[in-house]
Enzyme design. Structure first.
Site, PDB file in Angstrom:
ATOM      1  N   SER A 253      33.217  37.296  40.006  1.00  0.00           N
ATOM      2  CA  SER A 253      33.311  38.239  38.895  1.00  0.00           C
ATOM      3  C   SER A 253      33.862  39.526  39.480  1.00  0.00           C
ATOM      4  O   SER A 253      34.028  39.638  40.688  1.00  0.00           O
ATOM      5  CB  SER A 253      31.925  38.495  38.325  1.00  0.00           C
ATOM      6  OG  SER A 253      31.159  39.168  39.304  1.00  0.00           O
ATOM      7  N   LYS A 254      34.080  40.481  38.630  1.00  0.00           N
ATOM      8  CA  LYS A 254      34.603  41.751  39.142  1.00  0.00           C
ATOM      9  C   LYS A 254      33.672  42.317  40.200  1.00  0.00           C
ATOM     10  O   LYS A 254      34.089  42.835  41.217  1.00  0.00           O
ATOM     11  CB  LYS A 254      34.730  42.745  38.004  1.00  0.00           C
ATOM     12  CG  LYS A 254      35.827  42.368  37.073  1.00  0.00           C
ATOM     13  CD  LYS A 254      36.743  43.548  36.797  1.00  0.00           C
ATOM     14  CE  LYS A 254      37.755  43.154  35.752  1.00  0.00           C
ATOM     15  NZ  LYS A 254      37.090  42.848  34.470  1.00  0.00           N
ATOM     16  N   ARG A 255      32.367  42.171  39.929  1.00  0.00           N
ATOM     17  CA  ARG A 255      31.390  42.746  40.851  1.00  0.00           C
ATOM     18  C   ARG A 255      31.401  42.038  42.209  1.00  0.00           C
ATOM     19  O   ARG A 255      31.171  42.639  43.242  1.00  0.00           O
ATOM     20  CB  ARG A 255      29.997  42.642  40.213  1.00  0.00           C
ATOM     21  CG  ARG A 255      28.953  43.567  40.787  1.00  0.00           C
ATOM     22  CD  ARG A 255      27.624  43.353  40.070  1.00  0.00           C
ATOM     23  NE  ARG A 255      27.273  41.944  39.957  1.00  0.00           N
ATOM     24  CZ  ARG A 255      26.792  41.218  40.953  1.00  0.00           C
ATOM     25  NH1 ARG A 255      26.593  41.749  42.142  1.00  0.00           N
ATOM     26  NH2 ARG A 255      26.503  39.942  40.774  1.00  0.00           N
ATOM     27  N   THR A 256      31.690  40.730  42.203  1.00  0.00           N
ATOM     28  CA  THR A 256      31.611  39.990  43.467  1.00  0.00           C
ATOM     29  C   THR A 256      32.981  39.842  44.126  1.00  0.00           C
ATOM     30  O   THR A 256      33.207  38.936  44.906  1.00  0.00           O
ATOM     31  CB  THR A 256      30.994  38.599  43.256  1.00  0.00           C
ATOM     32  OG1 THR A 256      31.725  37.947  42.201  1.00  0.00           O
ATOM     33  CG2 THR A 256      29.544  38.664  42.904  1.00  0.00           C
TER      34      THR A 256
END
Ligand code: GLU
Length: 489
Positions: A253-256
């Protein structure tokens, strides 16, 4: 059979890492078989259009080297390649399914469907259409349509049938039709198909032989199997690709660490390194190679060598691979690409420092860093001591590990080094290095005892490139000046 693969982005897409990997595999498989790689734009969801998205998607793919053979502005005889321009095709085919009884007209209003959903939620029932219009006589439906009533076309899903499908990566997969809704194929505007209403038709008309897409699309297979059966068309082969996972084992995801590819290649990675890296996220070539040119990837790529389990994106490996590409790059090209990068992303450094130094000075630094730099953005921090003035760090001169017990011994070593460097040959690293090593040996000294203080004087830092490399980059005048500054301090 001619091999034709497609990427079917919606205009809500921005090409991020997972999509780029799907595009790459589709491209490799087409090229491996001398086939075609096609881009089809799936824009039937008119509420979610993103301006410029199509140009951006095609721009990014072309920029990284995955140029399609056919796309909206390049017809290969199967166009148009944008679904909103193909609505005249879907309508008649889907209406025919109603005539034949494999689909039906549904007049349920959105209010009724909302109520139904709320009721199902309350009763904790699985959501889905209740088949309200499934048994309406065709005559009656035709009349209601003629009277201007709004309708959708729904697939008539048979009850309790086992559908079997053979995925090229996962093998046999079974579905029970009881789990499938009577899915809408044509929307209530009477013009636009849904994704399901269009995808099977287009894959068939565009003669797509292989579909590669993320594994989250497996659940759409039963609908596509039934739609194809109703339309009496043969489906392509499917390879559902394993998800790209972050270090935490969860879908990227964007966060990861997922990111838009355009940002990745502009700011951090060489596109050829990124593609090579992505090729190995799920694919394991038989011969175990890691660094491969595009031609090598094309030659070796086999769908059967793609594995089922999710592939973890390891940023350390990506950095390593980028570094390998930097190492192998031809020097002139490296210089040009690096300069362009610096101009864009470190404009002050570029304008005030890099472009003020002469070409050869920069080249000597680039040669030194070529084997150490993993990404271009490291260049500025790795070169502070080469472009700026060196700090005078007499405190670092003594180093018991090198058997230099006092600062005075360090200064003495610098005097010795100075006498050699004043008469050294700076033409190349070798012409500089060999005589110095010989002089140290014939004076009966140890390399470390001379080279450690020399490196400290030339760099003013605890960690830096080696003494010879520094002297070679700085050349005679600057090297001598820096050594004298320390001796006289
Ligand atoms: N348009 C779909 C998407 O946005 C493509 C799905 C498929 O490849 O069939 O991802």
């Amino acid at each position: 059979m001619s091999i034709r693969t497609r990427l079917a982005p919606s205009p809500t897409w921005y090409v991020h890492i997972g999509n780029l990997r799907t595009a790459l595999y589709s491209y490799l498989w087409a090229r491996h078989n001398q086939g075609q790689f096609i881009i089809r734009i799936e824009d039937t969801d008119r509420t979610r259009l993103v301006e410029d998205a199509v140009d951006k998607i095609i721009g990014t793919l072309t920029e990284v080297g995955l140029r399609p053979d056919e796309w909206p502005h390049h017809d290969g005889g199967f166009g148009p390649y944008t679904q909103s321009e193909r609505t005249h095709i879907y309508g008649p085919m889907l209406h025919k399914l109603c005539e034949e009884g494999s689909a039906y007209y549904c007049f349920c209003t959105s209010e009724r469907l909302t109520e139904l959903r709320e009721e199902q939620e309350m009763l904790k029932l699985p959501p889905g259409y209740d088949g309200h219009c499934r048994h309406l006589p065709l005559e009656e439906a035709r009349e209601r349509i003629a009277n201007g009533e709004k309708y959708t076309i729904r697939l008539k899903v048979p009850k309790n049938e086992i559908l079997i499908f053979n995925d090229l990566i996962r093998g046999r997969i079974e579905f029970n039709t009881n789990q499938i809704d009577d899915t809408i194929l044509l929307k209530s505007d009477g013009i636009y198909p849904t994704y399901h209403g269009a995808v099977v038709i287009d894959d068939d008309l565009m003669k797509i032989s292989h579909v590669m897409r993320g594994e989250e699309w497996i659940s759409s297979m039963p609908i596509q199997i039934l739609t194809a059966r109703a339309l009496k068309i043969k489906l392509p082969e499917y390879a559902h690709l394993p998800s790209v996972l972050g270090n935490d084992g969860k879908k990227l995801s964007k966060r990861t660490g997922d990111a838009f590819v355009s940002e990745y290649i502009a700011r951090w990675y060489l596109s050829e390194a990124l593609l090579n890296f992505l090729s190995l996220l799920g694919w394991h070539p038989k011969q175990d190679e890691e660094i491969m040119t595009m031609d090598e990837m094309i030659a070796k790529f086999e769908i059967t060598d793609i594995h089922k389990s999710g592939a973890v994106l390891d940023p350390i490996k990506l950095d390593w691979m980028n570094g390998e590409y930097i190492k192998r790059m031809e020097l002139g090209e490296l210089h040009t690409r690096l300069a362009k990068y610096l101009e864009e992303y470190s404009p002050e450094f570029y304008a005030n420092i890099f472009s003020q130094k002469d070409y050869n000075y920069n080249t000597r630094i680039i040669i030194e860093l070529q084997t150490r730099m993993k990404r271009f953005d490291e260049y500025v921090s790795l070169t502070t001591c080469l472009y700026g003035d060196a700090h005078i760090r007499t405190d670092l001169l003594a180093n018991p590990k090198m058997k230099i017990e006092t600062i005075e011994q360090g200064i003495d070593a610098l005097r010795f080094a100075l006498s050699i460097l004043e008469n050294a040959d700076y033409t190349s690293l070798d012409t500089l290095k060999t005589p110095i090593l010989e002089a140290i040996a014939s004076a009966g000294r140890k390399n470390g005892q001379i080279l450690w203080p020399l490196r400290v004087a030339l760099s003013g830092e605890e960690f830096s490139p080696g003494a010879f490399e520094l002297a070679y980059i700085l050349w005679k005048d600057e090297s001598i000046k820096r050594i004298q500054n320390v001796i006289n301090s």
